[in-house]
Every structure is written in structure tokens, then in C-alpha cells.
Design a protein around this motif. Sequence first.
Motif, PDB file in Angstrom:
ATOM      1  N   GLY A  71      53.696  56.622 -12.914  1.00 47.89           N
ATOM      2  CA  GLY A  71      53.952  55.284 -12.391  1.00 47.89           C
ATOM      3  C   GLY A  71      55.227  54.650 -12.894  1.00 47.89           C
ATOM      4  N   ALA A  72      55.931  55.291 -13.819  1.00 48.92           N
ATOM      5  CA  ALA A  72      57.156  54.707 -14.377  1.00 48.92           C
ATOM      6  C   ALA A  72      58.294  54.773 -13.367  1.00 48.92           C
ATOM      7  CB  ALA A  72      57.546  55.426 -15.657  1.00 48.92           C
ATOM      8  N   GLN A  73      59.165  53.774 -13.405  1.00 50.93           N
ATOM      9  CA  GLN A  73      60.318  53.696 -12.520  1.00 50.93           C
ATOM     10  C   GLN A  73      61.548  53.294 -13.327  1.00 50.93           C
ATOM     11  OE1 GLN A  73      60.498  54.602  -9.365  1.00 50.93           O
ATOM     12  NE2 GLN A  73      58.303  55.063  -9.261  1.00 50.93           N
ATOM     13  N   PRO A  74      62.740  53.744 -12.909  1.00 46.17           N
ATOM     14  CA  PRO A  74      63.953  53.331 -13.629  1.00 46.17           C
ATOM     15  C   PRO A  74      64.243  51.857 -13.423  1.00 46.17           C
ATOM     16  CG  PRO A  74      64.515  54.569 -11.649  1.00 46.17           C
ATOM     17  CD  PRO A  74      63.031  54.656 -11.788  1.00 46.17           C
ATOM     18  N   ALA A  75      64.915  51.257 -14.388  1.00 48.20           N
ATOM     19  CA  ALA A  75      65.218  49.834 -14.360  1.00 48.20           C
ATOM     20  C   ALA A  75      66.581  49.599 -13.739  1.00 48.20           C
ATOM     21  CB  ALA A  75      65.168  49.252 -15.770  1.00 48.20           C
ATOM     22  N   ALA A  76      66.820  48.365 -13.313  1.00 50.29           N
ATOM     23  CA  ALA A  76      68.098  47.986 -12.685  1.00 50.29           C
ATOM     24  C   ALA A  76      69.071  47.469 -13.734  1.00 50.29           C
ATOM     25  CB  ALA A  76      67.855  46.939 -11.608  1.00 50.29           C
ATOM     26  N   TRP A  77      69.076  48.086 -14.892  1.00 48.52           N
ATOM     27  CA  TRP A  77      70.046  47.800 -15.950  1.00 48.52           C
ATOM     28  C   TRP A  77      70.203  49.071 -16.777  1.00 48.52           C
ATOM     29  CZ3 TRP A  77      65.386  45.078 -15.495  1.00 48.52           C
ATOM     30  CH2 TRP A  77      64.368  45.460 -16.361  1.00 48.52           C
ATOM     31  N   GLY A  78      71.050  49.043 -17.786  1.00 47.19           N
ATOM     32  CA  GLY A  78      71.285  50.223 -18.585  1.00 47.19           C
ATOM     33  C   GLY A  78      70.115  50.551 -19.490  1.00 47.19           C
ATOM     34  N   SER A  79      70.058  51.803 -19.940  1.00 44.50           N
ATOM     35  CA  SER A  79      69.007  52.220 -20.857  1.00 44.50           C
ATOM     36  C   SER A  79      69.138  51.472 -22.176  1.00 44.50           C
ATOM     37  CB  SER A  79      69.078  53.728 -21.103  1.00 44.50           C
ATOM     38  OG  SER A  79      68.911  54.437 -19.893  1.00 44.50           O
ATOM     39  N   ALA A  80      68.012  51.185 -22.796  1.00 40.03           N
ATOM     40  CA  ALA A  80      67.992  50.455 -24.066  1.00 40.03           C
ATOM     41  C   ALA A  80      66.742  50.827 -24.839  1.00 40.03           C
ATOM     42  CB  ALA A  80      68.047  48.945 -23.830  1.00 40.03           C
ATOM     43  N   LEU A  81      66.904  51.114 -26.142  1.00 39.15           N
ATOM     44  CA  LEU A  81      65.794  51.460 -27.018  1.00 39.15           C
ATOM     45  C   LEU A  81      65.459  50.278 -27.917  1.00 39.15           C
ATOM     46  CD1 LEU A  81      66.843  55.088 -27.941  1.00 39.15           C
ATOM     47  CD2 LEU A  81      64.739  54.445 -26.766  1.00 39.15           C
ATOM     48  N   PRO A  82      64.268  50.276 -28.535  1.00 33.00           N
ATOM     49  CA  PRO A  82      63.928  49.185 -29.462  1.00 33.00           C
ATOM     50  C   PRO A  82      64.963  49.041 -30.562  1.00 33.00           C
ATOM     51  CG  PRO A  82      61.975  50.463 -28.918  1.00 33.00           C
ATOM     52  CD  PRO A  82      63.128  51.178 -28.297  1.00 33.00           C
ATOM     53  N   ASN A  83      65.093  47.818 -31.061  1.00 36.16           N
ATOM     54  CA  ASN A  83      66.151  47.515 -32.024  1.00 36.16           C
ATOM     55  C   ASN A  83      65.995  48.278 -33.329  1.00 36.16           C
ATOM     56  OD1 ASN A  83      67.364  45.688 -30.244  1.00 36.16           O
ATOM     57  ND2 ASN A  83      65.978  44.043 -30.883  1.00 36.16           N
ATOM     58  N   ASP A  84      64.776  48.433 -33.834  1.00 39.87           N
ATOM     59  CA  ASP A  84      64.549  49.029 -35.149  1.00 39.87           C
ATOM     60  C   ASP A  84      63.760  50.323 -34.985  1.00 39.87           C
ATOM     61  OD1 ASP A  84      64.179  49.658 -37.759  1.00 39.87           O
ATOM     62  OD2 ASP A  84      63.171  47.781 -38.325  1.00 39.87           O
ATOM     63  N   PRO A  85      64.406  51.487 -35.089  1.00 40.74           N
ATOM     64  CA  PRO A  85      63.659  52.742 -34.924  1.00 40.74           C
ATOM     65  C   PRO A  85      62.663  52.976 -36.050  1.00 40.74           C
ATOM     66  CG  PRO A  85      65.940  53.171 -35.551  1.00 40.74           C
ATOM     67  CD  PRO A  85      65.847  51.724 -35.252  1.00 40.74           C
ATOM     68  N   GLN A  86      62.981  52.526 -37.259  1.00 40.57           N
ATOM     69  CA  GLN A  86      62.056  52.747 -38.374  1.00 40.57           C
ATOM     70  C   GLN A  86      60.756  51.991 -38.155  1.00 40.57           C
ATOM     71  OE1 GLN A  86      62.803  55.017 -40.438  1.00 40.57           O
ATOM     72  NE2 GLN A  86      64.964  55.266 -39.890  1.00 40.57           N
ATOM     73  N   ALA A  87      60.857  50.768 -37.635  1.00 39.96           N
ATOM     74  CA  ALA A  87      59.642  49.997 -37.386  1.00 39.96           C
ATOM     75  C   ALA A  87      58.834  50.605 -36.255  1.00 39.96           C
ATOM     76  CB  ALA A  87      60.015  48.550 -37.059  1.00 39.96           C
ATOM     77  N   ALA A  88      59.500  51.106 -35.202  1.00 32.48           N
ATOM     78  CA  ALA A  88      58.773  51.689 -34.081  1.00 32.48           C
ATOM     79  C   ALA A  88      58.083  52.987 -34.463  1.00 32.48           C
ATOM     80  CB  ALA A  88      59.726  51.931 -32.912  1.00 32.48           C
ATOM     81  N   LEU A  89      58.619  53.713 -35.467  1.00 35.83           N
ATOM     82  CA  LEU A  89      58.044  54.982 -35.899  1.00 35.83           C
ATOM     83  C   LEU A  89      57.256  54.819 -37.190  1.00 35.83           C
ATOM     84  CD1 LEU A  89      61.192  57.214 -35.232  1.00 35.83           C
ATOM     85  CD2 LEU A  89      59.114  57.120 -33.849  1.00 35.83           C
ATOM     86  N   ALA A  90      56.735  53.652 -37.423  1.00 35.48           N
ATOM     87  CA  ALA A  90      56.085  53.359 -38.704  1.00 35.48           C
ATOM     88  C   ALA A  90      54.742  54.047 -38.844  1.00 35.48           C
ATOM     89  CB  ALA A  90      55.906  51.843 -38.849  1.00 35.48           C
ATOM     90  N   ALA A  91      54.084  54.442 -37.772  1.00 33.23           N
ATOM     91  CA  ALA A  91      52.735  55.001 -37.857  1.00 33.23           C
ATOM     92  C   ALA A  91      52.635  56.322 -37.115  1.00 33.23           C
ATOM     93  CB  ALA A  91      51.711  54.008 -37.318  1.00 33.23           C
ATOM     94  N   PRO A  92      53.399  57.354 -37.539  1.00 35.38           N
ATOM     95  CA  PRO A  92      53.258  58.651 -36.865  1.00 35.38           C
ATOM     96  C   PRO A  92      52.057  59.419 -37.400  1.00 35.38           C
ATOM     97  CG  PRO A  92      54.916  58.805 -38.564  1.00 35.38           C
ATOM     98  CD  PRO A  92      54.424  57.378 -38.576  1.00 35.38           C
ATOM     99  N   PRO A  93      51.442  60.276 -36.606  1.00 33.43           N
ATOM    100  CA  PRO A  93      50.339  61.108 -37.110  1.00 33.43           C
ATOM    101  C   PRO A  93      50.862  62.201 -38.041  1.00 33.43           C
ATOM    102  CG  PRO A  93      50.841  61.657 -34.845  1.00 33.43           C
ATOM    103  CD  PRO A  93      51.689  60.479 -35.188  1.00 33.43           C
ATOM    104  N   GLU A  94      49.943  62.945 -38.599  1.00 39.51           N
ATOM    105  CA  GLU A  94      50.321  63.995 -39.533  1.00 39.51           C
ATOM    106  C   GLU A  94      51.026  65.116 -38.784  1.00 39.51           C
ATOM    107  OE1 GLU A  94      46.921  65.282 -41.622  1.00 39.51           O
ATOM    108  OE2 GLU A  94      46.551  63.354 -42.623  1.00 39.51           O
ATOM    109  N   GLY A  95      51.903  65.805 -39.517  1.00 44.38           N
ATOM    110  CA  GLY A  95      52.635  66.920 -38.958  1.00 44.38           C
ATOM    111  C   GLY A  95      54.076  66.574 -38.647  1.00 44.38           C
ATOM    112  N   GLN A  96      54.858  67.618 -38.408  1.00 43.51           N
ATOM    113  CA  GLN A  96      56.279  67.434 -38.101  1.00 43.51           C
ATOM    114  C   GLN A  96      56.442  66.936 -36.670  1.00 43.51           C
ATOM    115  OE1 GLN A  96      58.822  70.936 -37.762  1.00 43.51           O
ATOM    116  NE2 GLN A  96      60.325  69.957 -39.122  1.00 43.51           N
ATOM    117  N   LEU A  97      57.211  65.888 -36.510  1.00 43.38           N
ATOM    118  CA  LEU A  97      57.407  65.279 -35.203  1.00 43.38           C
ATOM    119  C   LEU A  97      58.429  66.074 -34.393  1.00 43.38           C
ATOM    120  CD1 LEU A  97      56.858  62.869 -33.269  1.00 43.38           C
ATOM    121  CD2 LEU A  97      58.815  61.725 -34.341  1.00 43.38           C
TER     122      LEU A  97
END
Length: 917
Positions: free
Chosen positions: A157-183
Amino acid sequence: MLLLGPLGFASPWVLGALVALPVLWVILRAMPPAPKRIVFPGVALLAGLVDRSPVARRTPWWLLLLRLAAIAALILAFAGPIWKPVVQVPADGPLLVVMDAGYAAAPDWSARQARADRALVEAAADGRPAALLLANGQSDAVLTFQPADSLRAGLRGAQPAAWGSALPNDPQAALAAPPEGQLSTLWLADGTDYANRAAWLQALSDRGPVTVVPPARPLRTLSLAEDETPSLTLHATDDAALQVEAIGPDPQGVERALATLTPGDPISQDGLTVRPVAIDLPPELRNRIARFQIRGERHAGAVVLADDRVRRRKVGLVGDPADQAEGQRLLAQTHYLRQALAPTTDLVEGALGDVLDAAPDVIVLADQVQLAENAELAEWVQQGGLLIRFAGPRMAAFDRLMEEPLLPVAPRQGGRDIGGALSWGDPRGLAPFATDGPFAGLTPPDEVTVRAQLMAQPSPQLSERTIAALSDGTPLITRDRMGQGQVVLVHVTANAEWSNLPLSGLFVQMMERLVATARLSPAEEAAEDREQPFWTPQTVLDGSGHAADPTDLMPVAAEEMAQGPGPGRPAGIYVAGERRQALNAGGPFSLADWPGATVEDVRTAPGRDLKGLLLALAALLLALDALGSSMLARGGRRIGTAAVILLLAVLPAPRVQAQDIDADLARAADEVALAYVITGDSRVDEASEQGLWGLSQALRQRTSVEPGRPIGIDLDEDDLSLLTFLYWPVTESQPAPGPQAYLRLNDFLRSGGMILFDTRDGDVTGVGGPDMSGALRRLAAPLDIPPLAPVPEDHVLTRTFYLLSDFPGRWQGNPVWLEAPPLAAETSTGAPFRQLNDGVSPVVIGGNSWAEAWAVDDNGYPVFPIGSGWEGEQQREMAYRFGINLIMYVLTGNYKSDQVHVPALLDRLRIEEVLAP
């Protein structure tokens, strides 16, 4: 996956079955073939005898080899062999799928979804948790990992946006709760660099391997250049030749491509190809343009929406009120300025104070000095306005001319008389314009001369402020920047008093170029921004560049508009009061690099699956085994028959093709197909094809007739026996068909076919009659055409589907001719019309250019304009109705004429009911 050189196996455990091949060899070796049966009566004497030492015959080695090879091929096939497979890094930890979801990802979005879905399916099969991150700037939440299968629905159901690509501002905060194992990370990139991309790449590389899938297609974007004259800039990762379409409503209000712009020479810049695209269009056409779009590209970055920056400018005209008297009107400078500016601008005339209140983009002063509103005018120019001043006798005679403000250069009092009675020289012509100035590309005519001018004081800046000069090098037009605006001085009058420049077409072009250099009035912008702190979306785009629904969007704060498109403010048109501003997604971009990541080569084809080939080989070997067994069992008899059967089973069936009938003509036997005669004129043939396609669509929508695509007919080559209707546009250069073609045409007419001859001239000569065209007489002379007459009011053609009294096309009011009615055809008592034409008229002749009236493009929009406004569309509708009546007349014949018997039949039924017991 097991790799053996370039060969890989998806299910290597199946290969263990190869160990059984020696056992099979022994078993098959011990089993004799079927004995050869021979019928011999004397065998009855041997009944009851027992062979004390039987000896079994052994299976031949070559037959054993065939059987073992077939079994080996089956084992290898089910082991999943792949030639040169794409080796995936083995992983047992969580999977993160990062998808760039800006406009640059739109061209191959479905392929990206398929690649991400395949990764999620593999992760689900391995029991690995996964997370999906869409880089569209709409989420800053902590990533949550879950079963990979649960993410597939959201991915679809995902669709591209009518603006440029953009990721969250803080990658460390977004990856704060990874499961066990190598990502492990799979990054589906769009090829562009953007904020936080490098930080995210570093953060993900620190947690495990990163695999990057680059875009498979080149990226091309379009932007509006911030220049004096509105223009476009095309940015691309390749150097392919592209074109830009200017799209807007035509005179009938149908949106279509109004013009095609060709980019200029390419310039290499940071690994990209940059091309300027000049909007070299007449202002009246440019003001109708709604958007510019790269041809063939389908994403928001390839679209530039037109707003106030390319709109029709508002120009204030200030002159001497005394010149408006009736006797002075043709001598006034404002008259010539009005004639030059009115077709392409919105003119506001009056005193300077009134003009300033209207917030114009440009103000033109015709020989005006010592104005009371100089302070307000100076402030308006400082804020970005364009002031154009014309010299004249009043300015030349002003004794404090050196003190006059708002002039680009210091003028001399008195002026210069070049071609007067007291001067020694002749009138001067114009020097060629500079190639980098606002008049670049214009050519001064030799007949344009200047007899008097306002001279400028020599100064070091005079040459750089001169944008047009006379042949002797003296300035004709000077310009200077003042704050954000500019002041232009034309050193001659705007009428023919000092030169004949205002009488030439060059004057109109020069004024258009000067007005085009004006930016929007900052005074107007400031006032609107104060009154409208929010911008309301009026028209927005989705990531693929198509129109989207703006009703769910909130108004955008004025300070956010300068940030460009983004979440909550997609590319589109936004309005504030009377102003319109476009947020365009396309523009300059930088290419991304991927240090430390594994970049897949999209040009490398994936591994080739050999399972199908091995199964086919096994089937062939088993067939050979059956053939060999049959040979041994029957002693060599019937081997030839078995070999033929085997060859027929193995060889592919030949494709059956019609050799004598064209594919399009064969289609006419299965469905109604309207046909047209190919004239050799590409423009006429294209109009015929588009016209019959438009009529076919109308028939599908309104009747039970469902025609297919129209068919082009070469009269000298094609068979006409499968056709019913033939449209023949008549052209002067069209060669006459050969004798065999006329034989086929006459057979076509005698067998119930119809030809619609269209001279397409609307009877402009006024000759009238069916022979109004000499080309028609030349082309139709060998045909067996019956006597003709204009269509009578009570003819079947006037009521086969619609009730018509006229038969317009692109032209109207001209007679249409068909087979004349018999002389004895009189109106019966009580009948509403005569019973005319028991058969169908074989020909219909007219000149109303029906195909152009019916013609539609691939999007269903009319191709050729008809009339203007509602009346033109009403005429097009009547043309469609005539076409439908005509086709129904061809298909049903005299069905409607038989209605003349309806009253008699009803009377007979009533009599029978009365007499019935």
C-alpha cells in the motif's frame, strides 16, 4: 545455497539421491528387457518342459545409460540448480528494509516494491524479524521489528511522496530498540543525496552489513530557473535527448500539450547533465500554460507547475492626461504603449498614485518628470518593481534634469537632434543586440532609425548599463539596479516623434522582453503575506506527478512555504488571497555515494534457473528410453513410426499465420471495424485514424455497436470483402488507385458497403454539388455511383438513431449528397415519411471534414478545435450524432423505413382481435 563454480543449488540436500545411481545400475542391469514374442504353432509341443539352467539376457549398456541420465536429470532439477546465482550474505539476525520514498523513486516504484517483498519473504522463511522504513520524512518514531510477513501488506500500500526522500533526524534514536542479532540492511535507494542519509548509512554500517540497490532508470528533473526571463532547467543523470511539454487548456477548455520546448546544449555539472530550456512562447500562449513536464517522465520532479512567476504581468501606464483628447490620441505616447502591451499584459492606466495602489509588477512613465509621488515610487522600485521611463520633449527641456531621481544614468539636458534640418548627420540605425542581454535573438530591421534622442553623460558605468545602442554606439536603452528592482530608461519617445521604432514590430517584442524581466511586485507580496499568513492548497500532485485530492491537507504557514515541498505540503499550487504560488519538487540534486556498503549491480542479470531445462532433458531421455525399449521388444519393427511420433512430440508446433489476409483485416471479420483510405499525407491519415477512433468510442458508449481500432486501407493491396464502411478523405495530391483496386471497390459497393467521400473543404468555393472537388471527380470517376441528390428531410439517415436536420463536421451548413430517391417514392396516406432507399446508399459525399470533428487523442481529448466555447462543442456533439446515424444506417439498412408499415400492421392486429372467437 551450495555453489559449485558458476553453478548453485537452492536445495542441495536433494543431490544426495545421486548416491542411489549405482544401485539403480545394478537393479536395471539385472532386469532383462521384455522378451520378444513370436507366434509359432509348434511351441505347443514344448508345453510342460522346464529349463533347468535359465540364463537372463542383460539390458544393453546404452539403454541403462539413458535411464540413469534421465533419473540424474530429475534429481538435479529438483535440487534447484541456478546458473551464476546472486549470492546473498548469510544472515540470521533482524532485517531492516529502507526504501527511499521521494519523487525520485516513483519511476520504478513497482520494481522496488517487488525487490523489498522478496527480501521480506526470505526473512519470513528464515524466521527473522524485520522492519520497514519508508524514507518520506513522515515518521520519527522508534523502529519496531516484527514478523516479516506482517509488513508485506503495508509495503504493497505504500506510495512515493511528492517531495524528496527524507529519513528521521536522529538515526540513533530510531534504532534504539533493535532485537538480538546482527542487523542486516537492504537499502532501496533513489540515487540522490539528502539530509541525514550519510548519518544513517554510518549508523547502519556500524550495526551490520548494508546492501544498497541503486535505481535502474536515470533520473531527470525539471525546475524553474530564477532569472530575469522565466525559463526552465533540466537536470539528468544521462545525456539523452529530451523534450519538455507545455500543458494547458486549449480554446475548448481541454487540457493538452500546447507546445513542445527543446532543451539547449548540455553542460556537465557534478556528474549531471544540465540543459537550459527557454520558454520561448507567445505571452498569450504562455499565460494559458498550467504546467511543464518532461515528455515520457512520470514523477513529481519532472513537473513544473506554472504560478505567478510565469503569469501575465500587471503593468501600470502613466502618461499626460492632455494627450487623451480625441485629436491627440494617435499622437500620444500612451497610444503606442497601449497597443504594444495590451495583448500580453493586464494594463492599469491612470495617475501615478492610482497605479501604485493597484500593486503592479511594472510601471511605464511616458515623458514624465518631477512627479509628486517620487518617494513612494522609489520605495516600490527598491522592493522589486520594474520602472520603465520614456524620454520626450518635456524631459529634454527640464532645467533640473540632472536632479531628477529614478534614472539609470545621468542625462544631458536638451537632447540630440540627429536627422533634423539643422543637423549634419543622417538618422541612425540600431546596433545589433548583445547576446547576453534581454533582447538577445532579436534582429533590428534596417528601416528602423532614430532622429533624436536624450543623451547620457559619459561615465565608467555607462557601457555596462547600456542594453541597446544606436549604430554610432550612443545609448538607446539603459538600465540600472535599485535595491531589489530596476529602472530602465528608453532614450527616445514612445511615439513616432523622435524615431519610427514604435511603428515597428520590434518595439512590441522589446516591450514584451522588458516586461518579462519583472519579478512579482514585492509590495504586493508583503501586503498579501500580512493579510494571509497561511497558504491553502488548491492543486497538489502525488509522487507520480498525477493530480491528487487536496481536501485532506491543512493550510501551510507562510514561513514554511520557503522550505519547499515536504510532509504536509506536497508539490502543488497554493493560494493566498489573489496570489498563486507553486511548490515544485524537481530541481538540482546531488548523487549519493555509499562507502562501506555493498552496491548491487542492477545491470547484472539474476541467476538463470536451470530446473525447466533439466526437466525437459529428463523427458527427452525417457522418450528415447521408450523408443529403445520398443526397438528391442519388436525387433526393430515400427521403429520409423515411433521415431516420427517422438520427433513430433519434441519439435515445437509451427505457428499458424494468415498469409493472404492482413491481421487488421482479419480482425474486421470478428468485430465491426471502421476503415479509412490511406492517402499518403501523414497529417490527413493521422486525422482519419483519430477521427474514426473517436467515432468508435462514441458508438461503444451510446449504442450496442462495439467497434475495434480503425483500419488503414491501401486500396491497391488490401481486400475489402470484410469491410462495411470506408471513409475516404479526398486530397489534391492523392494518386488514383489502380484498375484492380477499382474492381474491388465496385464489388464492395455492390455487396452492401458504403464509402463516405469527404472533400474536407467545407465547400469554400461555393460551387456546391457532389462534384465540387476536381480531385473527387478524378478519384471517383471509375466507380459505379448511382445518381445523387441532397439528403431529403425525411430520409432514413435523419432518424436511424438521432433525429437530425443537419450533418455538421468541423464545418457546417453544407449539403450532403447520397443516392437519389426514385421518382415514384411518394408519401403514403398517414405515413410520417416516404419509404426511400430500400437498400443502403453506396456513397455519401460531403465536405464538412467529419474526421477532424470526431478526432480524439490517446487520452480521449478532442484534437481539432471547432468554433469557440459552448457553440463549438455543440457542433462537435452534432457531428458525433451524424456519425452514429451513418454507421447505424450502414448496419441496419432500411430497418427504420419499414416503420411506414407499422400503422397498417397495428390495424390488422386489432381486426384479428375483434374477429377472434
